[in-house]
Design a protein around this motif. Sequence first.
Motif, PDB file in Angstrom:
ATOM      1  N   LEU A  94     -26.142 -99.600  -1.576  1.00 33.91           N
ATOM      2  CA  LEU A  94     -26.535 -99.444  -0.176  1.00 33.91           C
ATOM      3  C   LEU A  94     -25.473 -98.669   0.598  1.00 33.91           C
ATOM      4  O   LEU A  94     -25.797 -97.807   1.415  1.00 33.91           O
ATOM      5  CB  LEU A  94     -26.781-100.807   0.469  1.00 33.91           C
ATOM      6  N   PHE A  95     -24.199 -98.944   0.333  1.00 35.95           N
ATOM      7  CA  PHE A  95     -23.120 -98.209   0.979  1.00 35.95           C
ATOM      8  C   PHE A  95     -23.210 -96.729   0.645  1.00 35.95           C
ATOM      9  O   PHE A  95     -23.055 -95.869   1.515  1.00 35.95           O
ATOM     10  CB  PHE A  95     -21.769 -98.777   0.536  1.00 35.95           C
ATOM     11  N   PHE A  96     -23.472 -96.399  -0.618  1.00 40.81           N
ATOM     12  CA  PHE A  96     -23.580 -95.000  -1.017  1.00 40.81           C
ATOM     13  C   PHE A  96     -24.742 -94.315  -0.310  1.00 40.81           C
ATOM     14  O   PHE A  96     -24.606 -93.187   0.171  1.00 40.81           O
ATOM     15  CB  PHE A  96     -23.742 -94.901  -2.533  1.00 40.81           C
ATOM     16  N   VAL A  97     -25.888 -94.969  -0.240  1.00 40.84           N
ATOM     17  CA  VAL A  97     -27.058 -94.365   0.407  1.00 40.84           C
ATOM     18  C   VAL A  97     -26.802 -94.161   1.905  1.00 40.84           C
ATOM     19  O   VAL A  97     -27.092 -93.095   2.451  1.00 40.84           O
ATOM     20  CB  VAL A  97     -28.329 -95.222   0.153  1.00 40.84           C
ATOM     21  N   VAL A  98     -26.217 -95.156   2.557  1.00 44.42           N
ATOM     22  CA  VAL A  98     -25.912 -95.015   3.990  1.00 44.42           C
ATOM     23  C   VAL A  98     -24.855 -93.937   4.202  1.00 44.42           C
ATOM     24  O   VAL A  98     -24.929 -93.158   5.156  1.00 44.42           O
ATOM     25  CB  VAL A  98     -25.468 -96.370   4.583  1.00 44.42           C
ATOM     26  N   TRP A  99     -23.888 -93.858   3.310  1.00 43.29           N
ATOM     27  CA  TRP A  99     -22.854 -92.831   3.406  1.00 43.29           C
ATOM     28  C   TRP A  99     -23.471 -91.443   3.282  1.00 43.29           C
ATOM     29  O   TRP A  99     -23.085 -90.514   3.997  1.00 43.29           O
ATOM     30  CB  TRP A  99     -21.813 -93.070   2.314  1.00 43.29           C
ATOM     31  N   MET A 100     -24.422 -91.280   2.389  1.00 49.26           N
ATOM     32  CA  MET A 100     -25.105 -89.999   2.243  1.00 49.26           C
ATOM     33  C   MET A 100     -25.930 -89.664   3.484  1.00 49.26           C
ATOM     34  O   MET A 100     -25.965 -88.510   3.906  1.00 49.26           O
ATOM     35  CB  MET A 100     -26.003 -90.005   0.997  1.00 49.26           C
ATOM     36  N   VAL A 101     -26.576 -90.660   4.074  1.00 49.27           N
ATOM     37  CA  VAL A 101     -27.338 -90.427   5.303  1.00 49.27           C
ATOM     38  C   VAL A 101     -26.409 -89.957   6.410  1.00 49.27           C
ATOM     39  O   VAL A 101     -26.717 -89.008   7.147  1.00 49.27           O
ATOM     40  CB  VAL A 101     -28.113 -91.701   5.729  1.00 49.27           C
ATOM     41  N   LEU A 102     -25.254 -90.591   6.542  1.00 53.80           N
ATOM     42  CA  LEU A 102     -24.298 -90.176   7.565  1.00 53.80           C
ATOM     43  C   LEU A 102     -23.774 -88.766   7.304  1.00 53.80           C
ATOM     44  O   LEU A 102     -23.631 -87.964   8.238  1.00 53.80           O
ATOM     45  CB  LEU A 102     -23.136 -91.169   7.637  1.00 53.80           C
ATOM     46  N   ALA A 103     -23.477 -88.440   6.062  1.00 56.25           N
ATOM     47  CA  ALA A 103     -22.972 -87.107   5.730  1.00 56.25           C
ATOM     48  C   ALA A 103     -24.028 -86.039   6.008  1.00 56.25           C
ATOM     49  O   ALA A 103     -23.726 -84.987   6.584  1.00 56.25           O
ATOM     50  CB  ALA A 103     -22.537 -87.056   4.267  1.00 56.25           C
TER      51      ALA A 103
END
Length: 118
Positions: A94-103
Motif C-alpha cells: 500500500l505504501f508503494f502504491v500511494v508513493w507512486m500516486v504521489l510521484a
Amino acid sequence: MLTLVYYALMLLVGYFFYRYGQRLLNQGLRGENDEFTKPPVGPIGFLLVAGLGCYLLFEALRAVVLREIPCVGKGCTGQVYTLAEHSGQYWANLFFVVWMVLALGYTMYVTIKIWTRG
C-alpha cells in the motif's frame, strides 16, 4: 533491517524526485542554454501518467476499503495480502502504491505549472 532499507530508499528517491521538479520550476521560462524549459512529460505522456495515476489511486482506495491488496512484484503474481494475515506485506504494498500516486501527481503538477507559464 531490509524493511528499513526499503523505506529509506523510497524516501531518498522521493526527495531527489522532488528536488528535480523544484529545479525545473525555478528555472524560469527559459533554461541555461536559452531554450524553453521542457516539462517532465509531453502531452501523450501526461495522459498516460494521468491514467496510470487514476488507476493506482483507485487501487489504493480499494485496498483501504477492502483491507486487501494484490502483490505488486513479479515473484508473487496472483497473491493477495490481507491486513489480518499479512499486515507487513499489506502496508509495504500500500505504501508503494500511494508513493507512486504521489510521484505521478507531482509529475502532473510540475508539467501543468511549466505549461501555464506566461
